[in-house]
Every structure is written in structure tokens, then in C-alpha cells.
Design a protein around this motif. Structure first.
Motif, mmCIF file in Angstrom:
data_model
loop_
_atom_site.group_PDB
_atom_site.id
_atom_site.type_symbol
_atom_site.label_atom_id
_atom_site.label_comp_id
_atom_site.label_asym_id
_atom_site.label_seq_id
_atom_site.Cartn_x
_atom_site.Cartn_y
_atom_site.Cartn_z
ATOM 1 N N GLU A 1 45.462 46.017 21.347
ATOM 2 C CA GLU A 1 45.109 45.762 19.942
ATOM 3 C C GLU A 1 45.976 44.661 19.353
ATOM 4 O OE1 GLU A 1 45.347 49.377 17.784
ATOM 5 O OE2 GLU A 1 43.648 50.332 18.810
ATOM 6 N N LYS A 2 47.241 44.575 19.777
ATOM 7 C CA LYS A 2 48.147 43.581 19.196
ATOM 8 C C LYS A 2 47.905 42.188 19.777
ATOM 9 C CE LYS A 2 51.826 46.999 18.501
ATOM 10 N NZ LYS A 2 53.233 47.366 18.843
ATOM 11 N N ASP A 3 47.708 42.113 21.109
ATOM 12 C CA ASP A 3 47.568 40.808 21.770
ATOM 13 C C ASP A 3 46.473 40.906 22.830
ATOM 14 O OD1 ASP A 3 47.833 38.316 22.869
ATOM 15 O OD2 ASP A 3 49.998 38.455 23.249
ATOM 16 N N PRO A 4 45.200 40.873 22.381
ATOM 17 C CA PRO A 4 44.089 41.034 23.328
ATOM 18 C C PRO A 4 44.102 40.009 24.462
ATOM 19 C CG PRO A 4 43.326 41.216 21.064
ATOM 20 C CD PRO A 4 44.737 40.725 20.998
ATOM 21 N N ALA A 5 44.498 38.783 24.179
ATOM 22 C CA ALA A 5 44.516 37.735 25.207
ATOM 23 C C ALA A 5 45.505 38.075 26.317
ATOM 24 C CB ALA A 5 44.854 36.386 24.584
ATOM 25 N N LYS A 6 46.701 38.504 25.903
ATOM 26 C CA LYS A 6 47.710 38.885 26.910
ATOM 27 C C LYS A 6 47.240 40.107 27.703
ATOM 28 C CE LYS A 6 51.807 38.784 28.829
ATOM 29 N NZ LYS A 6 52.187 37.692 29.756
ATOM 30 N N ALA A 7 46.618 41.059 26.985
ATOM 31 C CA ALA A 7 46.114 42.249 27.669
ATOM 32 C C ALA A 7 45.045 41.877 28.682
ATOM 33 C CB ALA A 7 45.552 43.246 26.640
ATOM 34 N N LYS A 8 44.221 40.879 28.371
ATOM 35 C CA LYS A 8 43.186 40.435 29.281
ATOM 36 C C LYS A 8 43.787 39.836 30.553
ATOM 37 C CE LYS A 8 38.960 37.685 29.398
ATOM 38 N NZ LYS A 8 38.060 36.771 28.626
ATOM 39 N N GLN A 9 44.853 39.047 30.375
ATOM 40 C CA GLN A 9 45.536 38.471 31.545
ATOM 41 C C GLN A 9 46.119 39.563 32.445
ATOM 42 O OE1 GLN A 9 48.492 35.737 30.113
ATOM 43 N NE2 GLN A 9 46.988 34.297 29.266
ATOM 44 N N MET A 10 46.692 40.574 31.821
ATOM 45 C CA MET A 10 47.291 41.657 32.589
ATOM 46 C C MET A 10 46.231 42.486 33.307
ATOM 47 S SD MET A 10 50.405 42.878 30.111
ATOM 48 C CE MET A 10 51.099 43.957 31.364
ATOM 49 N N VAL A 11 45.044 42.631 32.693
ATOM 50 C CA VAL A 11 43.944 43.329 33.358
ATOM 51 C C VAL A 11 43.529 42.570 34.603
ATOM 52 C CG1 VAL A 11 41.515 43.962 33.163
ATOM 53 C CG2 VAL A 11 43.091 44.518 31.312
ATOM 54 N N ALA A 12 43.446 41.234 34.509
ATOM 55 C CA ALA A 12 43.089 40.420 35.673
ATOM 56 C C ALA A 12 44.127 40.578 36.785
ATOM 57 C CB ALA A 12 42.950 38.955 35.252
ATOM 58 N N ALA A 13 45.429 40.578 36.397
ATOM 59 C CA ALA A 13 46.481 40.755 37.400
ATOM 60 C C ALA A 13 46.405 42.136 38.041
ATOM 61 C CB ALA A 13 47.855 40.532 36.748
ATOM 62 N N ALA A 14 46.089 43.161 37.224
ATOM 63 C CA ALA A 14 45.963 44.515 37.759
ATOM 64 C C ALA A 14 44.790 44.604 38.725
ATOM 65 C CB ALA A 14 45.788 45.519 36.617
ATOM 66 N N ARG A 15 43.694 43.896 38.422
ATOM 67 C CA ARG A 15 42.546 43.891 39.327
ATOM 68 C C ARG A 15 42.926 43.261 40.666
ATOM 69 N NH1 ARG A 15 39.454 40.750 36.732
ATOM 70 N NH2 ARG A 15 38.461 42.308 35.419
ATOM 71 N N THR A 16 43.704 42.174 40.595
ATOM 72 C CA THR A 16 44.161 41.528 41.836
ATOM 73 C C THR A 16 45.055 42.466 42.646
ATOM 74 O OG1 THR A 16 44.066 39.351 40.769
ATOM 75 C CG2 THR A 16 45.393 39.547 42.781
ATOM 76 N N ASN A 17 45.971 43.153 41.944
ATOM 77 C CA ASN A 17 46.853 44.101 42.638
ATOM 78 C C ASN A 17 46.066 45.249 43.266
ATOM 79 O OD1 ASN A 17 49.273 42.783 42.205
ATOM 80 N ND2 ASN A 17 49.670 43.816 40.251
ATOM 81 N N SER A 18 45.028 45.693 42.569
ATOM 82 C CA SER A 18 44.232 46.798 43.121
ATOM 83 C C SER A 18 43.497 46.354 44.383
ATOM 84 C CB SER A 18 43.237 47.307 42.080
ATOM 85 O OG SER A 18 42.229 46.342 41.820
ATOM 86 N N ALA A 19 42.997 45.101 44.386
ATOM 87 C CA ALA A 19 42.314 44.591 45.581
ATOM 88 C C ALA A 19 43.298 44.473 46.744
ATOM 89 C CB ALA A 19 41.677 43.237 45.285
ATOM 90 N N GLU A 20 44.524 43.988 46.443
ATOM 91 C CA GLU A 20 45.524 43.861 47.507
ATOM 92 C C GLU A 20 45.958 45.235 48.024
ATOM 93 O OE1 GLU A 20 48.592 41.541 45.785
ATOM 94 O OE2 GLU A 20 47.520 39.627 45.983
ATOM 95 N N ALA A 21 46.092 46.197 47.115
ATOM 96 C CA ALA A 21 46.459 47.551 47.534
ATOM 97 C C ALA A 21 45.365 48.153 48.412
ATOM 98 C CB ALA A 21 46.705 48.438 46.314
ATOM 99 N N LEU A 22 44.102 47.909 48.051
ATOM 100 C CA LEU A 22 42.996 48.419 48.848
ATOM 101 C C LEU A 22 42.991 47.777 50.240
ATOM 102 C CD1 LEU A 22 40.461 50.160 49.017
ATOM 103 C CD2 LEU A 22 39.160 48.254 48.027
ATOM 104 N N ALA A 23 43.266 46.443 50.300
ATOM 105 C CA ALA A 23 43.319 45.764 51.597
ATOM 106 C C ALA A 23 44.445 46.324 52.460
ATOM 107 C CB ALA A 23 43.505 44.259 51.385
ATOM 108 N N GLU A 24 45.592 46.598 51.833
ATOM 109 C CA GLU A 24 46.707 47.157 52.590
ATOM 110 C C GLU A 24 46.385 48.558 53.104
ATOM 111 O OE1 GLU A 24 50.133 46.951 50.121
ATOM 112 O OE2 GLU A 24 50.415 44.796 50.396
#
Length: 423
Positions: free
Chosen positions: A259-282
Motif C-alpha cells: 500500500e505504501k510503495d506499490p512499485a517497490k512491492a511489484k519489483q519484489m514480487v518479480a524477484a520472489a517469482r524468480t526465486n520460486s522458479a530457481e527453488a523449483l529447479a533445484e
């Protein structure tokens, strides 16, 4: 052909009779004297060396029985410790280790029987032929100077004092030669069978060795399983688990920023998606390292073909299998192939490898050959020893031929039976 075989048997009998007369008698006599000196202490230091000579001679006769008699004679000795007692102080302990092996006493029994019965059996074929040849020599005129010097000469049961008597001796000699040639191979084979009966391990010794082998492989299997569990735990802790923890923290931060910084939250969601894909590959890599899906679904043949495609060097694969095998066997074979191909790619300098997988005589047989620099040593590397332990749990064997300069050939055999045949 039959005559050549008979003459060969006579020659071999002559060699065996000389070996028996010279080596068996001497070794038995000296060893018994050394054993008799154990109570006063001297034998504790002389007996180990003598028993090792006896073992080398017995092993030589085992090989001779295999080459000349066509009879396989396995070695019956218990393995000595990896670090056997050495030096002057270690000789008494080594002496008792050797004396506690039942095969030691069977060797001594064989030496005794060999010099009594074995030597006689070996000497009969050449003895008959030589005696027969001497009868022919008598008929050629040799009888006359012998009779002139000593009077009537007896050739076996024939008194020789004229040419007609010598001719009879020649006829009897021909009979001796015929008997030696006709029965010689069978008589010599009796010598080989007697040697095998005393030099081969008894059923009790085979069972004891089998129990010891199973005990060792059970311990190795337990150690391997424990090491594998530690590896999985380490990979989960350092890889997928760490990423999942980071994702959890990121999601908490996203919840606070959404709610405070939607743009920053969006960037962090993208990074979390990348981490989830890497975790799944591992996690997928980890599961593949435990039991590859293609191995479970398609079997060993297709699994090693898929493995070859992922290798850094070119691998030609040949597979001739009747069907599927027990899952533990397929898994052990797959990871053994994986380890060997990985070692070839990393350490041998090879450009190409050849992998052959087949099923012969009740055993899964795998051969991996590479064109690398060679020098692989089963006793020096932990990787090959680990493969040997893995296969040992299934009574499998590993053989390595790797001369300096190459090529390297690794052969594996695992006794097993197919669980499902190809349709």
C-alpha cells in the motif's frame, strides 16, 4: 591330434613330477620344521615368510590346473587386514593370522598328498613312455654290453641274455608306450582333480567368505545411505530451503509495502517469482539425483541414453536389455554410470566415450570406455571405491583397466534377473 594330446600330457606329467619332487617336498619339509619351532619362538618369525611362499606356489599350481586341466580353482584365502602387521615385532601376529586361516592347513595337506600321490600320478605317463623307449633301445643292441658286464639283465619281468629276449623287451616296451599314450591324459587329469579337491575352498569356507562379504557390503550400504541422506539434507539446507526462507521474508516485506510503495512491492514480487522458479529447479535437480524420473518411467536403457546426452563429452551408447530390472539394481547401475562418465569428462581429458549395457549369463554387464589419458586407479580414488561399494551391496563387481596414456575401460557386473520382459 590324439597322439599330440597324449605326448603333451606326458610332457606336462614330467614337469609336474619334477615340481613335486623338488618344490613340494622341500616346501613341506621346511614348513613343518618351522612350525615345530613355534613353541620355542623361532618359528614365529620364520613361519610367515614360508607360508607366503607356500601360498604363492599353491596359487601357481591353481593356475596350472586351470591352464592345463581346464579346471577352475578359486583362491580360498581369507583377506589379510588392509594394514597387515609388519616388521620384526609384527611377525608373531602375522604368524597367528596365517595359521588361523583354514586354507593354510589345506595347503599343507595338499603338499603332503601331492608328494605322495600327485607326484606318482604325474610320473606315470612319462615313466611308461620312457620305460617303453628303453625297451626299444635294448633291442637295438644295447643289451649285449650290459649282459657282458653284469650277466643277465631283467627288463621288468623279462630276463635278457639274447637278441630274441631283447626283441621281446621291445614288444613289451611298445605296450608300455601305448598304455602311457592312451591313458596318459586321463591319469594326468586325475592329478588335476586331486589338486582341485584340496586347493579349492570347501563349501564351509565359501559360506564363511560369503557371510563376511555380505557383512561388509551391508555396512557399506548403510554408510552410503547415511552419506546420501547427509547430502540431501545439505542440498536442501543450502539451496531450496534458503531460497524458500528468503521468499518468505520477501513476501512479508511485500505485504508491508503493497500500500505504501506499490512499485517497490511489484519489483519484489518479480524477484520472489524468480526465486520460486530457481527453488523449483533445484528441487527437481535434487529429486533427479535421488531417482531420475526417466529411470522410474522408462527403465535403465533410456535413462543412460538421456544421461549421455547431458554429458560434456560425446558418448556413444549401445543398449541390449531384455526388459526392466529391480529398481535398486537399476538405480545403482545408473548412478555408477553417471559417476564414471562424469569422472571421464572432468579428469581423463577424453573427447569421446563408449557405453555398452547388456544382460549376459544372469548378470547386468556395463562397460564404459574413453579415449582419455588413462591412469585411473581403483585403489587410489574415492570415486571408484564408492562405486565399488555401491555395487558390492548387490554382489556386483567393478574392474578397471587404465594404462598410462589410455584408453580407460571400466567394466561392471551386477547379478540379477529381469522383473519385466519387453513386450
Amino acid at each position: 591330434m590324439r597322439m599330440g594330446k597324449a605326448m603333451l600330457a606326458a610332457g606336462r606329467g614330467l614337469v609336474l613330477s619334477v615340481l613335486t619332487l623338488v618344490v613340494s617336498v622341500a616346501l613341506f619339509t621346511v614348513t613343518v620344521v618351522s612350525l615345530s619351532l613355534i613353541p620355542i619362538g623361532v618359528g614365529l618369525f620364520t613361519t610367515p615368510a614360508l607360508l607366503r611362499v607356500v601360498r604363492r606356489y599353491a596359487d601357481y599350481r591353481r593356475r596350472l590346473t586351470g591352464r592345463w586341466g581346464g579346471l577352475t580353482v578359486p583362491s580360498p584365502y581369507r583377506p589379510l587386514p588392509a594394514d597387515p602387521p609388519s616388521g620384526l615385532k609384527g611377525q608373531p601376529k602375522l604368524c597367528f593370522l596365517l595359521l588361523n586361516d583354514p586354507a593354510t592347513w589345506r595347503d599343507l595337506l595338499w603338499l603332503l598328498v601331492d608328494q605322495l600321490a600327485g607326484g606318482l600320478l604325474a610320473a606315470v605317463p612319462p615313466g611308461l613312455i620312457l620305460q617303453g623307449l628303453f625297451g626299444s633301445v635294448l633291442a637295438a643292441g644295447v643289451w649285449k654290453p650290459i649282459v657282458d658286464a653284469d650277466g643277465t639283465y631283467w627288463y621288468e619281468f623279462l630276463p635278457i641274455d639274447s637278441q630274441s629276449d631283447a626283441n621281446l623287451a621291445a614288444g613289451l616296451g611298445a605296450v608300455f608306450i601305448a598304455i602311457g599314450l592312451f591313458f596318459g591324459p586321463a591319469i594326468l587329469n586325475a592329478n588335476f582333480r586331486m589338486s582341485r579337491a584340496l586347493l579349492a575352498p570347501t563349501p564351509k569356507m565359501v559360506l564363511a567368505a560369503r557371510v563376511e562379504r555380505l557383512t561388509e557390503t551391508r555396512h557399506n550400504a548403510v554408510d552410503t545411505s547415511a552419506a546420501e541422506l547427509r547430502r540431501i539434507e545439505r542440498d536442501l539446507h543450502d539451496g531450496a530451503q534458503a531460497r524458500l526462507v528468503a521468499m518468505g521474508m520477501s513476501l512479508g516485506a511485500i505485504e508491508a509495502l503493497i500500500e505504501k510503495d506499490p512499485a517497490k512491492a511489484k519489483q519484489m514480487v518479480a524477484a520472489a517469482r524468480t526465486n520460486s522458479a530457481e527453488a523449483l529447479a533445484e528441487l527437481r535437480d535434487l529429486v533427479r539425483g535421488i531417482h531420475p524420473p526417466v529411470l522410474a518411467e522408462r527403465g535403465l536403457g533410456d535413462a543412460v541414453k538421456a544421461l549421455a546426452l547431458r554429458m560434456q563429452l560425446r558418448v556413444e551408447v549401445g543398449v541390449e536389455l531384455p526388459g526392466r530390472f529391480p529398481e535398486p539394481v537399476e538405480s545403482a547401475a545408473y548412478f555408477a554410470v553417471s559417476e564414471i562418465l562424469t569422472n571421464a569428462a572432468k579428469h581423463s581429458g577424453a573427447d569421446q566415450a563408449w557405453l555398452d549395457v547388456s544382460y549376459e549369463a544372469g548378470a547386468l554387464r556395463i562397460t564404459v570406455t574413453d579415449d582419455g589419458q588413462g591412469g585411473a586407479d581403483l585403489s587410489a580414488g574415492s570415486g571408484l571405491r564408492g562405486i565399488e561399494r555401491r555395487l558390492g551391496a548387490f554382489d556386483g563387481i567393478l574392474a578397471v583397466r587404465s594404462p598410462i596414456g589410455g584408453p580407460t575401460m571400466v567394466t561392471m557386473e551386477i547379478p540379477c534377473a529381469p522383473t519385466a520382459l519387453k513386450g
